[in-house]
Enzyme design. Structure first.
Site, PDB file in Angstrom:
ATOM      1  N   ASN A   4      41.881  43.908  46.153  1.00 54.12           N
ATOM      2  CA  ASN A   4      40.586  43.356  45.738  1.00 54.12           C
ATOM      3  C   ASN A   4      40.852  41.967  45.158  1.00 54.12           C
ATOM      4  O   ASN A   4      41.427  41.847  44.081  1.00 54.12           O
ATOM      5  CB  ASN A   4      39.963  44.289  44.686  1.00 54.12           C
ATOM      6  CG  ASN A   4      38.721  43.694  44.040  1.00 54.12           C
ATOM      7  OD1 ASN A   4      38.165  42.703  44.525  1.00 54.12           O
ATOM      8  ND2 ASN A   4      38.281  44.305  42.940  1.00 54.12           N
ATOM      9  N   TRP A   5      40.431  40.971  45.901  1.00 46.92           N
ATOM     10  CA  TRP A   5      40.723  39.600  45.460  1.00 46.92           C
ATOM     11  C   TRP A   5      39.788  39.097  44.367  1.00 46.92           C
ATOM     12  O   TRP A   5      39.985  38.000  43.846  1.00 46.92           O
ATOM     13  CB  TRP A   5      40.671  38.647  46.674  1.00 46.92           C
ATOM     14  CG  TRP A   5      41.890  38.710  47.526  1.00 46.92           C
ATOM     15  CD1 TRP A   5      43.016  39.462  47.312  1.00 46.92           C
ATOM     16  CD2 TRP A   5      42.126  37.985  48.752  1.00 46.92           C
ATOM     17  NE1 TRP A   5      43.924  39.245  48.325  1.00 46.92           N
ATOM     18  CE2 TRP A   5      43.405  38.343  49.205  1.00 46.92           C
ATOM     19  CE3 TRP A   5      41.370  37.070  49.494  1.00 46.92           C
ATOM     20  CZ2 TRP A   5      43.957  37.810  50.377  1.00 46.92           C
ATOM     21  CZ3 TRP A   5      41.909  36.548  50.651  1.00 46.92           C
ATOM     22  CH2 TRP A   5      43.191  36.909  51.090  1.00 46.92           C
ATOM     23  N   HIS A  90      32.629  48.588  41.298  1.00 45.02           N
ATOM     24  CA  HIS A  90      33.813  48.192  40.530  1.00 45.02           C
ATOM     25  C   HIS A  90      33.410  48.082  39.059  1.00 45.02           C
ATOM     26  O   HIS A  90      32.270  47.730  38.749  1.00 45.02           O
ATOM     27  CB  HIS A  90      34.339  46.851  41.052  1.00 45.02           C
ATOM     28  CG  HIS A  90      35.658  46.502  40.462  1.00 45.02           C
ATOM     29  ND1 HIS A  90      35.772  45.899  39.223  1.00 45.02           N
ATOM     30  CD2 HIS A  90      36.920  46.696  40.904  1.00 45.02           C
ATOM     31  CE1 HIS A  90      37.061  45.745  38.954  1.00 45.02           C
ATOM     32  NE2 HIS A  90      37.772  46.218  39.952  1.00 45.02           N
ATOM     33  N   GLU A  92      33.872  45.889  36.973  1.00 44.90           N
ATOM     34  CA  GLU A  92      33.330  44.571  36.617  1.00 44.90           C
ATOM     35  C   GLU A  92      31.865  44.471  37.018  1.00 44.90           C
ATOM     36  O   GLU A  92      31.072  43.805  36.357  1.00 44.90           O
ATOM     37  CB  GLU A  92      34.182  43.472  37.268  1.00 44.90           C
ATOM     38  CG  GLU A  92      35.542  43.371  36.574  1.00 44.90           C
ATOM     39  CD  GLU A  92      36.701  42.967  37.468  1.00 44.90           C
ATOM     40  OE1 GLU A  92      36.471  42.397  38.545  1.00 44.90           O
ATOM     41  OE2 GLU A  92      37.861  43.238  37.075  1.00 44.90           O
ATOM     42  N   GLY A 229      44.446  44.481  42.238  1.00 43.38           N
ATOM     43  CA  GLY A 229      43.780  43.202  41.956  1.00 43.38           C
ATOM     44  C   GLY A 229      44.771  42.059  42.025  1.00 43.38           C
ATOM     45  O   GLY A 229      45.177  41.602  43.094  1.00 43.38           O
ATOM     46  N   GLY A 230      45.221  41.602  40.857  1.00 43.75           N
ATOM     47  CA  GLY A 230      46.070  40.412  40.744  1.00 43.75           C
ATOM     48  C   GLY A 230      47.243  40.366  41.714  1.00 43.75           C
ATOM     49  O   GLY A 230      47.489  39.334  42.350  1.00 43.75           O
TER      50      GLY A 230
HETATM   51  P1  13P Z   1      44.582  44.467  38.512  1.00 47.57           P
HETATM   52  O1  13P Z   1      45.487  45.020  39.592  1.00 47.57           O
HETATM   53  O2  13P Z   1      44.601  42.964  38.447  1.00 47.57           O
HETATM   54  O3  13P Z   1      44.775  45.152  37.209  1.00 47.57           O
HETATM   55  O4  13P Z   1      43.062  44.810  38.995  1.00 47.57           O
HETATM   56  C1  13P Z   1      42.760  46.105  39.393  1.00 47.57           C
HETATM   57  C2  13P Z   1      41.414  46.085  39.996  1.00 47.57           C
HETATM   58  O5  13P Z   1      40.435  45.886  39.321  1.00 47.57           O
HETATM   59  C3  13P Z   1      41.313  46.299  41.446  1.00 47.57           C
HETATM   60  O6  13P Z   1      40.004  46.517  41.842  1.00 47.57           O
END
Ligand code: 13P
Length: 246
Positions: A4-5, A90, A92, A229-230
């Site tokens: 997930n970018w 998600h 967020e 994510g990252g």
């Molecule tokens: P990180 O891998 O940056 O902790 O993010 C996880 C995420 O929210 C993937 O959707």
């Protein structure tokens, strides 16, 4: 294994990523690989990955096919540009855009209508875990967002367990905590949709997954993949995650 970018990478940065990433995973046949760029980079991602073993997904969708919804993007449009997956709810989006369980049901149905596989996120906040409310919160998210689906609809859903306290914090859930929580989620699936559905459901873990912790997480019985994510922004690190190589 899905990346997930979030709000990173322009179309040209997207092309550069796939130029580097594709050869690194070209020999992978034992897992599904997906990346979810921002909307504006989807077409570049689809074009760059055509004929490869990499699928493209979006990070959100608006229910419905088309209409007067300024600024929104539908599943119909995502499918038309070549997306195969879409992330739904998600944390967020739950936190900053007030997405609710009712939205989850609508968005999952809208995704399925246009042949997109929804990756539905659930996860508790730090205060929920610390106050012993993890199962209540996750149970509520499951009951509100996933249990209303028909068995046929649910069979096409991927679940992503992403503890909010582990996202972007470097504080990964230990394999034991993640396993116990995945097991709980699978038991919810079993209670609602039966043992066969529970065994077939893919439950991804997300939250600070990195090349050096992926192997242990993936060795747990109920962890079927990762939503990254990252570490999915860098071709080498996401390829290492896909291959469980530290
Ligand atoms: P990180 O891998 O940056 O902790 O993010 C996880 C995420 O929210 C993937 O959707």
């Amino acid at each position: 294994m899905a990346g997930n970018w979030k709000m990173y990478k322009t179309p040209s940065e997207t092309r550069a990523f796939f130029d580097a990433f594709e050869p690194l995973v070209a020999d992978v046949t034992d897992c599904d690989i997906a990346l979810c760029p921002p909307y504006l980079s989807l077409e570049a991602a689809v074009a760059a990955t055509e004929g490869s073993n990499i699928a493209i997904g979006a990070q959100n969708l608006y229910p419905g096919k088309e209409g007067a919804f300024t600024g929104e993007i539908s599943g119909h449009m995502l499918s038309a540009v070549g997306c195969k997956y879409v992330i739904v709810a998600h944390s967020e989006r739950r936190e900053y855009f007030n997405e609710s369980e009712a939205d989850v049901v609508k968005k999952v149905r809208a995704a399925l209508e246009y042949s997109l596989t929804p990756i539905v996120c659930v996860g508790e906040k730090l205060q929920d875990r610390e106050s012993g409310n993890t199962e209540t919160v996750l149970g509520g998210q499951f009951d509100g967002g996933l249990a209303p689906l028909t068995p046929e609809e649910f069979s096409k859903v991927v679940i992503a367990y992403e503890p909010v306290w582990a996202i972007g914090t470097g504080r990964t859930a230990t394999p034991e905590i993640a396993q116990a929580t995945h097991k709980f989620l699978r038991s919810k699936v079993e209670a609602k949709f039966g043992a066969e559905a529970a065994a077939a459901t893919r439950i991804l873990y997300g939250g600070s997954v990195k090349p050096d912790n992926v192997k242990k997480l993936m060795s747990e019985d109920d962890i079927d993949g990762a939503l990254v994510g990252g570490a999915s922004l860098d071709p080498k690190s996401f390829a290492a995650i896909v291959k469980f190589q530290a």
